[in-house]
Each structure stands twice: as structure tokens, then as C-alpha cells.
Design an enzyme around this catalytic site. Structure first.
Site, PDB file in Angstrom:
ATOM      1  N   ARG A 256     -34.315  36.922  36.078  1.00 16.90           N
ATOM      2  CA  ARG A 256     -34.619  37.336  37.486  1.00 16.90           C
ATOM      3  C   ARG A 256     -35.853  37.280  38.175  1.00 16.90           C
ATOM      4  O   ARG A 256     -35.992  37.464  39.336  1.00 16.90           O
ATOM      5  CB  ARG A 256     -34.264  39.139  37.514  1.00 16.90           C
ATOM      6  CG  ARG A 256     -35.109  39.830  36.450  1.00 16.90           C
ATOM      7  CD  ARG A 256     -34.635  41.361  36.330  1.00 16.90           C
ATOM      8  NE  ARG A 256     -35.324  41.942  35.387  1.00 16.90           N
ATOM      9  CZ  ARG A 256     -35.149  41.811  34.055  1.00 16.90           C
ATOM     10  NH1 ARG A 256     -34.208  41.346  33.450  1.00 16.90           N
ATOM     11  NH2 ARG A 256     -35.856  42.529  32.938  1.00 16.90           N
ATOM     12  N   GLU A 341     -32.358  45.785  36.576  1.00 14.29           N
ATOM     13  CA  GLU A 341     -32.337  45.231  35.416  1.00 14.29           C
ATOM     14  C   GLU A 341     -33.830  45.489  34.935  1.00 14.29           C
ATOM     15  O   GLU A 341     -33.968  45.546  33.754  1.00 14.29           O
ATOM     16  CB  GLU A 341     -31.799  43.895  35.448  1.00 14.29           C
ATOM     17  CG  GLU A 341     -31.318  43.254  34.218  1.00 14.29           C
ATOM     18  CD  GLU A 341     -30.614  42.007  34.154  1.00 14.29           C
ATOM     19  OE1 GLU A 341     -31.559  40.838  34.201  1.00 14.29           O
ATOM     20  OE2 GLU A 341     -29.470  41.903  33.948  1.00 14.29           O
TER      21      GLU A 341
HETATM   22  O1  F6P Z   1     -27.269  39.887  32.594  1.00  9.95           O
HETATM   23  C1  F6P Z   1     -28.111  39.445  31.620  1.00  9.95           C
HETATM   24  C2  F6P Z   1     -29.049  38.134  31.965  1.00  9.95           C
HETATM   25  O2  F6P Z   1     -29.584  37.901  30.666  1.00  9.95           O
HETATM   26  C3  F6P Z   1     -29.715  38.145  33.070  1.00  9.95           C
HETATM   27  O3  F6P Z   1     -31.099  38.585  32.573  1.00  9.95           O
HETATM   28  C4  F6P Z   1     -29.671  36.700  33.391  1.00  9.95           C
HETATM   29  O4  F6P Z   1     -30.386  36.595  34.748  1.00  9.95           O
HETATM   30  C5  F6P Z   1     -28.334  36.433  33.154  1.00  9.95           C
HETATM   31  O5  F6P Z   1     -27.600  37.042  32.122  1.00  9.95           O
HETATM   32  C6  F6P Z   1     -28.091  34.894  32.902  1.00  9.95           C
HETATM   33  O6  F6P Z   1     -28.353  34.393  31.990  1.00  9.95           O
HETATM   34  P1  F6P Z   1     -28.547  32.775  31.506  1.00  9.95           P
HETATM   35  O7  F6P Z   1     -29.409  32.273  32.870  1.00  9.95           O
HETATM   36  O8  F6P Z   1     -29.110  32.589  30.277  1.00  9.95           O
HETATM   37  O9  F6P Z   1     -27.081  32.315  31.842  1.00  9.95           O
END
Ligand code: F6P
Length: 535
Positions: A256, A341
């Protein structure tokens, strides 16, 4: 580390709240103190804040600042900037600030600027649409790999390449990608597969659908190299998917907090190198403000402390965000991930349960749309919900009359929330739409407003790359501030794991026709629903 609820300042704040805080009346406070606006005005880089319409006074602010000091906010902040592993549960540093530090400054500068240069160079190549042939860019990612670019690209529409269209696919529900693919021509499309981990179920599933669609349209495997690009920390997984152009980032960039990294590729494609660098520069200016301004004049710190005051003493459970700029229509959604989050936690750093509230619910819509939907509840509902208005002085369009109307509405809403309307004032008014058969006092009671409802006003000169960068960084550091006071780890997100694991268990049980043992071990509700869905 001392927990906020065990500090001297916390106890003093409780006493102050009982003695004065709960009863503070904004209308009286302004009448008593003609300098109240100046006393609660703050100028940070690119963002001016009027915090005077909040339910606090100078004594509240002083105690909140003492609370921050007792909770060692400054030490924690310095530890973050220095790259200490403050994300303790994952053993990681938290260095999104390094992504926007100028070349030669901050940790990992060589690596950061190496990727940034390559990313912007690539983006400029695609932006030369005559040479690249690209007209549509599809970002496939979710959470932090989606919400940042999805918020920033429309916010900076006035600065965007006129010949490129942007699409954001995030949801594993096929109703997201299907209408997007319907509009595309494969030879003119660039797919960005954005995933920090490159394992996220939704993103991998949508990426597979996109590749299948691309090949089914008559494109060759060899064309994937030119039409698919990755943004990830997991370069091997991207290569295994068949992606040859990949921009990396690092585990010290939280999802995030990642729009400043390779995850920002859609932004760079939309606005180009100079504007992308201005976005970073604006964020860096806010970083310096957060790192160096005294707490008394530090905007993210004051906003974070106000959040603590409202959540833990007034016990307000939500905050509404109302940007009076249509370009910021996705800001509330972006802030939901950033704040909820990060700070939606119920144990402290040591894993001990908290006895006080943490993240508020953050929600909102752009003004003036919200006025015609839920503002009724803000004005006359039973709950007090602090509102955060965002106004922009200079528009990037030519319709001065529309802009004046937007600004007038923005100021009026903040005014109305505070002022309210007494029953007497309502009774003295003509109400043409009121029922003639109802007695006047009853009508007046329906038409009165309690008032004394708090709001903050954030003012930008113009919504441009630099000011947007500063605004977003301001929010990041505000979340850091309240998280540090609450003594929680704002940088992990274990709360998303359980649902993911249960979905993996349920997935095979949803295969049509294969019902053997489909509901074994499930609660009666889930089993009943599963039976209905598979019958
Ligand atoms: O929802 C959980 C999460 O890990 C977030 O913190 C993150 O932004 C999202 O999933 C996407 O994760 P990734 O960039 O690893 O696909």
C-alpha cells in the site's frame, strides 16, 4: 516501549476530555477566540490545512503532542527513515520514503534510481505511440498494486497523454476483465502484470486470462514479450510467466506504499517522466516536513493525533473524506487500504491485546455528489462523523463558474456542519415543501440541525503531480503517526490471510458435479450455501 494508554498524557487527556473536551462547542470557541483560525492553521509543502473546525482546543493539542513524545513518535519516525526493521513481524525495513529521495540521498539510492531511470525510459518509449503502436494500457493487479495507480491516473488526467487509454483490472470476478478485453485490440494493448509477490490469486488468474485472450486473438507467443510487462519483487516468477520486461522493487516497500516504485508504471505511462519525477519530489518535500518540522507545526503529526483524539476519547468510529475535485474520486478507496490495512489491528507490538480502538472506518465520495447521498446523515444523523474536505484553488479546466460552485459548496458544507440550525431559526423560516397539515413546531424540529460537527479542510493550490505527491505522503505519515501512538505494527497485514486460506479450501468444493465430500467439515451455513451454489 511505553503503551499509549499507560502514559501520563493519556490519563491527562482522559481528564481533559471529561472536563472540557466532550462539551467543547465550536461556535462558542470561535466566538471566544478571534484568532482560532490562525491558531489551528498549518502550512505544509503543497498542502494548507485549516484544523480549527475540529473539537479540540490548545490544551488538547498540547496534551496530544505530549502523548506523541511519551510514545517516542520521533524516535520511531527516525528509525523508519534510517531503514531500521520497524516492520517487526516480517523483519523488514519500511523505506517507501527512499523511493522518492533525490539521487544520492537516502538508503538504496543506487538501486532505486537505477530502476526509476529504466522505468521512465521504457515509459517514454511506449508514450511514443506512433513508434510503439500502443493505445490501451491494462494494469492487472490488486490492493496496493492497483489502488495507487488507479487513484493517481485520473487525478492527473489534465497532465496525461491524450492518446493512451488506461484500464484497471483487479477483481478475480470475471465481470471485471471481460468488458475490458471486449474493447481492446491486442496489437495496440500493453498489459502490466503488477504484483509485489507475483503469487496473488486474483492477479495471477487475470494475467492468465489476459494471456489466453491475447493468443486467441491471433497473436504469437513471441509477441508476449512486447505486450506484457511486469512490476514485481519476484523477478523469477515473472520470467516463468513468460514476461521478459520486468521492473523490480524490494521487500522494504509495502504494497500500500508502492505507487512510487515500479508499481507506478501506469502513472509514468500516463503523465511521463517529468511529471512522475514531480510526483516523487512532492512526496519527498512532505517527507522532509514530517522528518524535520517541530511536532507543533507538523501536519501529518497533527492529523494523526487528531485521529487518536477522535477515536479514543470521543470514540468516533469513522471519518468521511470528501474531495471536492472529481479527479480524486478514487482517493477514499485508496485511503481505505492505506489506513485500514495499516492500522486495523487489535494487538500491540508485543502481540498483547489492545484495550482501545485503532483504525477508524474511512469512507467517502467526491463532493458535491456525496451531498446528494449521505450528507443528510452527516448533518442530522445520530452519530458524529468528522469530515475531511479537500479543496483545490485553481482548476485545470476552463469552467470558472463550475469551479466557483464547487468551492462554495465545499465551504458551505463545513460551515453547515459546524453552525447547525436551532429549532427557533427553523421555525422562523418558510418551508414551502413542508406539509401544511403538520404543526409548525414539529416541522421546525425536523428542519433543525444539531451543528457542532467537526471537519478539517485541506487546501491545494492546484491538483498537479507535485501537490498530489505531497498529499499522498501526508496521508502515509499521518497513518504512521496514529499507528506509532497506538503501538501497533502498521506495516503488516496478517488479517488478509485467513480468508485466502479458506478460499483455497473451498475452491475445489465448488467444482460442478463433483460433490463427493464437498461439505465435510464445514459449518451448516457455509455447507448450505455451497449446496445451493453447486446444485
Ligand atoms: O490484500 C493483501 C495484500 O497483500 C496487500 O497488502 C497487497 O497490496 C495486495 O495483497 C496485493 O499483493 P501483491 O502486490 O503481492 O499482488
Amino acid at each position: 516501549m511505553i503503551r499509549c494508554d499507560q502514559t501520563v498524557a493519556w490519563t491527562a487527556l482522559q481528564g481533559h476530555f471529561e472536563g472540557h473536551g466532550r462539551e467543547l462547542d465550536l461556535r462558542e470557541a470561535f466566538a471566544r477566540d478571534p484568532a482560532r483560525f490562525e491558531a489551528f492553521a498549518l502550512q505544509a509543502p503543497e498542502v494548507f490545512a485549516d484544523l480549527s473546525k475540529n473539537l479540540w482546543d490548545l490544551a488538547t493539542r498540547k496534551l496530544l503532542l505530549e502523548l506523541a513524545r511519551e510514545c517516542a513518535l520521533e524516535d520511531r519516525r527516525d528509525a523508519m527513515f534510517a531503514g531500521a526493521p520497524i516492520n517487526t513481524t516480517e523483519g523488514r525495513a519500511v523505506l517507501h520514503t527512499a523511493l522518492r529521495a533525490p539521487r544520492g540521498f537516502g538508503p538504496f539510492s543506487h538501486e532505486v534510481h537505477g530502476v526509476l531511470d529504466a522505468l521512465l525510459n521504457y515509459a517514454e518509449g511506449i508514450r511514443d505511440t506512433t513508434a510503439s503502436g500502443i493505445r490501451d494500457v491494462v494494469n492487472i493487479g490488486i490492493g496496493g498494486s492497483d489502488l495507487g495507480p488507479q487513484m493517481v491516473v485520473p487525478a492527473l488526467d489534465a497532465f496525461a497523454h491524450p492518446g493512451l487509454r488506461f484500464h484497471f483490472v483487479s477483481n478475480v470476478d470475471g465481470h471485471d476483465i471481460t468488458p475490458v478485453l471486449r474493447k481492446l485490440k491486442p496489437a495496440e494493448t500493453l498489459f502490466i502484470i503488477a504484483s509485489k509477490t507475483f503469487t496473488t490469486q486474483e492477479t495471477m488468474a487475470n494475467a492468465a486470462v489476459a494471456r489466453e485472450w491475447f493468443l486467441a486473438q491471433g497473436m504469437a507467443e513471441a509477441d508476449i514479450a512486447r505486450h506484457f510487462v511486469g512490476a514485481t519483487t519476484n523477478l523469477n516468477a515473472a520470467t516463468a510467466f513468460g514476461i521478459h520486461t520486468t521492473f523490480g522493487f524490494w521487500d522494504w516497500v509495502g504494497g500500500r506504499y508502492s505507487l512510487w516504485s515500479a508499481i507506478g508504471l501506469p502513472i509514468a505511462l500516463a503523465v511521463g517522466s517529468d511529471h512522475f519525477r514531480a510526483l516523487l519530489a512532492g512526496a519527498h518535500a512532505m517527507d522532509r516536513h514530517f522528518a524535520t518540522a517541530p511536532l507543533e507545526a507538523n501536519l501529518p503529526v497533527q492529523l494523526g493525533l487528531l485521529d487518536v483524539w477522535y477515536r479514543n476519547f470521543h470514540r468516533f468510529t469513522s471519518r468521511s473524506v470528501a474531495p471536492y475535485h472529481q479527479g480524486l474520486k478514487r482517493l477514499p478507496a485508496y485511503l481505505q487500504q492505506l489506513e485500514m490495512e495499516s492500522n486495523g489491528k487489535c494487538v500491540d507490538f508485543d502481540g498483547q491485546p489492545l484495550t482501545f480502538g485503532t483504525s477508524p472506518v474511512v469512507w467517502g465520495e467526491p463532493g458535491t455528489n456525496g451531498q446528494h447521498a449521505y450528507f443528510q446523515m452527516l448533518h442530522q444523523g445520530t452519530d458524529v462523523i468528522p469530515v475531511e474536505f479537500i479543496a483545490v484553488k485553481h482548476p485545470t479546466h476552463a469552467h470558472a463558474d463550475l469551479h466557483a460552485k464547487a468551492l462554495a459548496n465545499c465551504l458551505a458544507q463545513a460551515q453547515a456542519l459546524m453552525r447547525g440550525k436551532t429549532t427557533e431559526a427553523a421555525a422562523a423560516e418558510k418551508a414551502p415543501t413542508a406539509s401544511p397539515t403538520l404543526d409548525a413546531r414539529t416541522v421546525a424540529r425536523h428542519r433543525s440541525f444539531p451543528g457542532n460537527r467537526p471537519s478539517s479542510m485541506l487546501l491545494l493550490d492546484q491538483l498537479n503531480p507535485r501537490s498530489l505527491g505531497a498529499l499522498i505522503a501526508m496521508y502515509e505519515h499521518r497513518v504512521f503517526t496514529s499507528g506509532a501512538v497506538w503501538g501497533i505494527n502498521s506495516f503488516d497485514q496478517w488479517g488478509v490471510e485467513l480468508g485466502k486460506a479458506l478460499a483455497s479450501d473451498l475452491l475445489p468444493r465448488l467444482v460442478p458435479g463433483d460433490q463427493h465430500g464437498a461439505t465435510t467439515g464445514l459449518d451448516a451455513s457455509t455447507a448450505g450455501l455451497l449446496r445451493r451454489l453447486t446444485a
